[in-house]
Design an enzyme around this catalytic site. Structure first.
Site: not given
Length: 566
Positions: A6, A68, A145, A168
């Protein structure tokens, strides 16, 4: 050895599949989460993880976090005297996770399944794959994800049937996915989200509150990276405190002065309301694309560390009229699910019955021009060929025509996105197609075929001449062998048949037309409507829709001339 990773905005984690279950891998500090932070020490040495994260407030010019968010862009981060791209910084985090896994497992780790936000576009996904390769890993698969979280949540419920929504909210991105589990299949029905919404934005809302309350602090923030880092650190501490308290005090020291600001849970919720409002549209879009009513969902599953905030949980509860499921550790679910996918890749016997499907998160299409009622031509319009949330792998085809007599060529710009104008979407390729001389309206058939790893194959058939043109769009830095590329293209080739051309569908249509010829009056009208409905299902180019429609058509026709005897 293959592991699941992850790669998060705030924290990252790794896990592996062993003895029928996913297992998290501790890092060299014995912790299960590794901060996604990269920095330099005072001697120029590399720091990754917690050692770098701890120096963010005191050495902002030597530390990078939240990079990211810049995956797939030209954005550079300066550390000391050198600039780094987001994929280079991500590679350093991935390499650290790889080394920790090797130390823990006592063997070399060469392959990985890496998670990405469901709403990452093609460039962001390819940048993530390159980061993995820079870290010395063969990236077996990128998995969304929420899909990974579904694997972690649903792996023990595969005997039943259930639908659920995965909400999420991580440190930097927000994803919503609607999934269905049935007969050993985990099927993603729809995914959407916001790549610029996460815990970091809630931290910023708190930072803005403190800055607005003190003019000296607000003035000092202008161009002072160090002060900004200290303020964001104070904001994160406050956000975490407000998870369990009704109020807290934000504090920081700067240039020999102490600054403090009291903030309440109500004040935080008011400041964060615009962020909470942004969560609504992705949820509505995912449900609409999946064609699923909210009350038909078995569960609303929360993952991502930012879902610990009470204001987020209350917002979700208001949306659905019930409390969400927070039974999974929101920080660990995605890594555990990636490990399940790694086990699937390794063909573990305990997982042999599990099938996972996914969807194309963005629409893929070409640029076209349209003639307006007054005769003027509007250019740069996006024409989707593969719609978002179509199950992959997939192949779809559209017909286009020239707009002028003796047009020499058609220039097909290939784009990814949802905006009506191609200028607002992501350009991923171009194909120039020569056209024969003739009147306007010369047709071409454009087929897009897309696989689960992001390989897009474009086939163009110039109908008047029979000429064919082909373009394969893949990451030029994706280190795929010619044999593997050929295998992937061969798999796509099996999809390149319009449902109307399959023998079963042609036979069903022929039977319906025969009975229409034999019938009269109301019965003939009824059969005609059945034929129209079936042709409409074929036009969707969705094999599952076509198969269901064919079964319904054949059942209706059986009422007229009895069951088939062959």
């Amino acid at each position: 050895m293959i592991i699941g990773i992850d790669l998060g905005t705030t924290n990252s984690a790794a896990a592996y599949w062993a003895d029928g279950a996913p297992v998290l891998i501790p890092n060299r500090l014995g912790e299960l989460l590794t901060p996604s932070a990269v920095g330099l020490d005072d001697d120029g040495g590399l720091l990754v993880g917690r050692p770098a994260r701890e120096r963010m407030a005191s050495h902002a010019g030597l530390t990078a976090t939240a990079f990211k968010r810049y995956m797939g862009t030209q954005h550079r981060v300066t550390l000391g005297r050198k600039d780094y791209g987001a994929e280079e910084l991500s590679a350093m985090v991935l390499r650290s996770l790889k080394e920790d896994a090797e130390a823990h497992l006592g063997q070399a780790v060469t392959e990985a399944v890496i998670t990405v936000p469901a709403y990452f576009n093609d460039k962001q996904r390819k940048a993530t794959r390159r980061a993995g390769e820079l870290a010395g890993l063969k990236v077996e698969r990128l998995i969304n994800e929420p899909t990974a979280a579904a694997l972690a949540y649903g792996i023990h419920q595969l005997a039943g049937e259930t639908r659920f929504l995965v909400f999420d909210l991580g440190g930097g991105t927000f994803d919503v996915s609607v999934l269905e589990i049935f007969e050993g299949v985990i099927e993603v029905r729809a995914s959407t989200g916001d790549n610029r919404l996460g815990g970091e934005d809630f931290n910023q809302a708190l930072a803005n509150l403190m800055a607005a309350a003190d003019k000296r602090l607000a003035a000092g923030l202008q161009g002072d990276r160090q002060l900004s880092a200290k303020l964001m650190e104070a904001a994160e501490r406050a956000r975490r405190a407000l998870t369990s308290a009704s109020s807290t005090t934000m504090t920081l020291s700067w240039q020999g002065e102490q600054f403090a600001h009291d903030v309440t849970a109500e004040g935080f919720e008011s400041a964060a309301q615009p962020l909470l409002d942004r969560m609504r549209n992705p949820v509505l879009r995912a449900l609409r694309d999946a064609d699923i009513a909210p009350d038909s969902l078995s569960e609303i599953i929360l993952i991502g560390g930012a879902t610990r905030m009470p204001i987020v949980r209350r917002t979700v509860a208001k949306m659905f009229g019930r409390f969400p499921n927070a039974s999974i550790n929101p920080d660990e679910a995605v890594a555990l699910g990636a490990a399940v996918q790694a086990g699937l890749k390794a063909r573990d016997a305990a997982l042999k019955e599990v099938v996972v499907t996914d969807v194309c998160p963005y629409s893929l299409g070409v640029n076209i021009a349209e003639r307006l009622p007054g005769g003027a031509i509007e250019e740069g319009i996006f024409s989707p060929i593969i719609e978002r949330n179509t199950t992959v792998p997939v192949s779809r085809v559209n017909i286009y025509e020239t707009m002028s007599a003796n047009q020499k060529q058609i220039v097909l710009g290939i784009y990814q996105g949802e905006a009506r104008r191609v200028a607002d979407n992501v350009r991923i390729g171009e194909l120039k197609v020569p056209m024969p001389r003739g009147p306007e309206g010369q047709p071409i058939e454009v087929r897009f075929s897309y696989d689960i790893n992001g390989l897009l194959e474009v086939d163009v058939h110039v109908i008047p001449t029979g000429e064919r043109h082909n373009l394969v769009i893949a990451d030029p830095e994706d280190q795929v062998s010619p044999a593997e590329m050929e295998r992937r293209r061969a798999a796509l080739a099996l999809l390149k048949q319009h449902p109307r051309d399959s023998e079963a569908n042609r036979a069903a249509l022929a039977r319906a037309e025969r009975l229409w010829e034999d019938a009269l009056g109301d019965e003939r009208d009824w059969i005609g409507r059945l034929i129209q409905q079936f042709q409409g299902a074929l036009a969707t180019q969705d094999v599952r829709v076509a198969d269901t429609a064919r079964d319904e058509l054949m059942a209706a026709l059986d009422q007229i001339d009895g069951p088939r005897w062959l």
